[in-house]
Design an enzyme around this catalytic site. Structure first.
Site, mmCIF file in Angstrom:
data_model
loop_
_atom_site.group_PDB
_atom_site.id
_atom_site.type_symbol
_atom_site.label_atom_id
_atom_site.label_comp_id
_atom_site.label_asym_id
_atom_site.label_seq_id
_atom_site.Cartn_x
_atom_site.Cartn_y
_atom_site.Cartn_z
ATOM 1 C CD GLU A 44 116.875 79.179 49.071
ATOM 2 O OE1 GLU A 44 117.969 79.671 49.324
ATOM 3 O OE2 GLU A 44 115.553 78.757 49.840
ATOM 4 C CB THR A 46 121.810 79.399 43.173
ATOM 5 O OG1 THR A 46 120.539 80.515 43.650
ATOM 6 C CG2 THR A 46 120.669 78.311 42.019
ATOM 7 N N GLY A 135 115.645 80.290 59.634
ATOM 8 C CA GLY A 135 116.554 80.002 58.090
ATOM 9 C C GLY A 135 115.666 81.126 57.400
ATOM 10 C CG ASP A 188 120.587 84.999 53.684
ATOM 11 O OD1 ASP A 188 119.830 85.101 52.967
ATOM 12 O OD2 ASP A 188 121.062 84.307 54.378
#
Ligand code: GLA
Length: 399
Positions: A44, A46, A135, A188
């Site tokens: 996360e 990163t 999220g 994402d």
């Protein structure tokens, strides 16, 4: 018995988008495209540091029904916005000209056009079962589904192989950064377009390369719960950008382009004089190491170790990176206390969702404990989904 929140079936998604299109525009769409939300297993904050992350695509998808127009005009509608229909021109879909849902839906038109794809005018209806503000990458799911649709309406299929998908993902990141104004890192969109069913996507953000890591929960005798705390989060606000800026300051101070290049953490920490930057750097560097260790543990079937790495990731995000919040900490602690192998926040943080890796026989206990813990603290009742590594974005009805 728990009520697991269900994703739409493809039939429901297609029908919902088609009906929305018909109601708004009084015609049949040329085609329907879909792209999923994601959860990140580990890695996360990163991605914008050139690091590693390990997302899976969810069965929850955004469905886009669309038709080309010959007059260069654009009409868009969605079941997630407040305005019924937005009408304008392609030229208006550009940085600083649109905002909110119009920017997310229209941004890919701008990015594709900038890359030389002759996007025509279009009518477009967006329906989604990816929970908003949870999220789970509802934004990327919209961008990627719209991107697939507009590319194909322009005569370019950008979903044939991974190279095309990587190209489209990069364009959707541009759209999100520049048209929607969210300085996000790219994980994402890669998850939405490049992940595969039954696998996690090991994404190396240094060069955009990917590896499919088998992640077959059934075969491993595992389940992954997605716990939406319903504390809504937004990436366009300043906190995400502030974390990114701190990492860039750290990299500059250390004389590296990205924190991925830090090989000696202790030496790096000793060289940093700002305590906040030091803690941000420590999170990023240790988190990249945890991704590699998680992949090794999962390949060895060592789920106890994988779970401990998830726990360590959460603790680092909470203490060093400071992107957790009480809602996330409460559900993560409750899941661990009720026997999850590991639990952590997932995604950008500041609200949104956590994930818990559990043995199927513990699912009910963990779900119950999470709900009770939230209620005792006077927090909203979390919604719990089952994560199944699912298919990436695709054209469902050919134009
Ligand atoms: C959000 C961003 C991603 C990534 C995560 C944190 O989801 O969109 O690019 O930075 O936060 O890992």
């Amino acid at each position: 018995m728990s009520e697991w929140q269900q994703a739409w079936t493809a039939e429901t998604g297609v029908r919902t988008a088609q009906e929305l299109f018909r109601r708004a525009f009084g015609a049949e769409p040329d085609g329907v495209w879909a792209s999923p939300g994601r959860v990140n297993l580990i890695g996360e904050h990163t991605d914008y540091n050139g690091g590693l992350c390990l997302p899976i695509a969810l069965p929850h998808r955004t469905y886009v029904a669309a038709s080309a127009r010959s007059d260069g005009r654009v009409r868009m509608t969605t079941d997630i916005g407040t305005e019924p229909v937005w009408e304008g021109t392609l030229a208006e879909l550009a940085p600083r000209k649109v905002s909110g849902w119009v920017a997310y839906c229209g941004g890919p038109a701008w990015a594709l056009t900038g890359a030389g794809v002759a996007v025509p005018g279009f009518d477009l209806a967006v329906a989604s079962c990816v929970p908003l503000g949870a999220g789970l990458s509802s934004s990327a799911a919209v961008e990627c589904a719209v991107g697939l649709a507009l590319a194909q309406l322009a005569g370019h299929r950008l979903d044939a192989g991974d190279a095309d998908r990587a190209r489209l993902a990069a364009l959707c990141v541009r759209a999100e950064n520049e048209v929607a104004g969210a300085p996000t890192g790219g994980m994402d969109q890669a998850a939405s377009l490049r992940a595969q069913a039954g696998h996690a996507l090991l994404l190396d953000c240094r060069d955009g390369s990917v590896e499919q890591v088998r992640f077959d929960l059934d075969a491993a005798g595992l389940a992954l719960l997605v716990i939406d705390t319903r504390a809504s989060h937004s990436l366009a606000d300043g906190q995400y950008g502030a974390r990114r800026a701190a990492c860039e300051r750290g990299a500059a101070r250390l004389g590296v382009t990205t924190l991925r290049e830090v090989t000696d953490l202790n030496a790096a920490l000793a060289a940093l004089d700002d305590d906040e930057v030091r803690r941000r750097v420590r999170h990023v560097v240790t988190e990249i190491g945890r991704v590699t260790d998680f992949v090794a543990a999962s390949e060895a079937g060592d789920w106890a170790t994988a779970g401990r790495l998830m726990d360590a990731s959460h603790d680092s995000l909470r203490d060093d990176y400071e992107v957790s919040c009480v809602e996330l900490d409460v559900v993560v602690a409750a899941a661990r206390g009720a026997g999850a192998l590991g639990a952590r926040m997932t995604g950008g943080g500041f609200g949104g969702s956590a994930i818990a890796l559990v043995r199927p026989e513990k699912m009910e206990t963990v779900a119950h404990a999470v709900r009770v813990a939230a209620s005792v603290r006077g927090l909203p009742t979390p919604e719990i989904h089952l994560a199944i590594p699912s298919d990436p974005g695709a054209c469902l009805i050919e134009p």
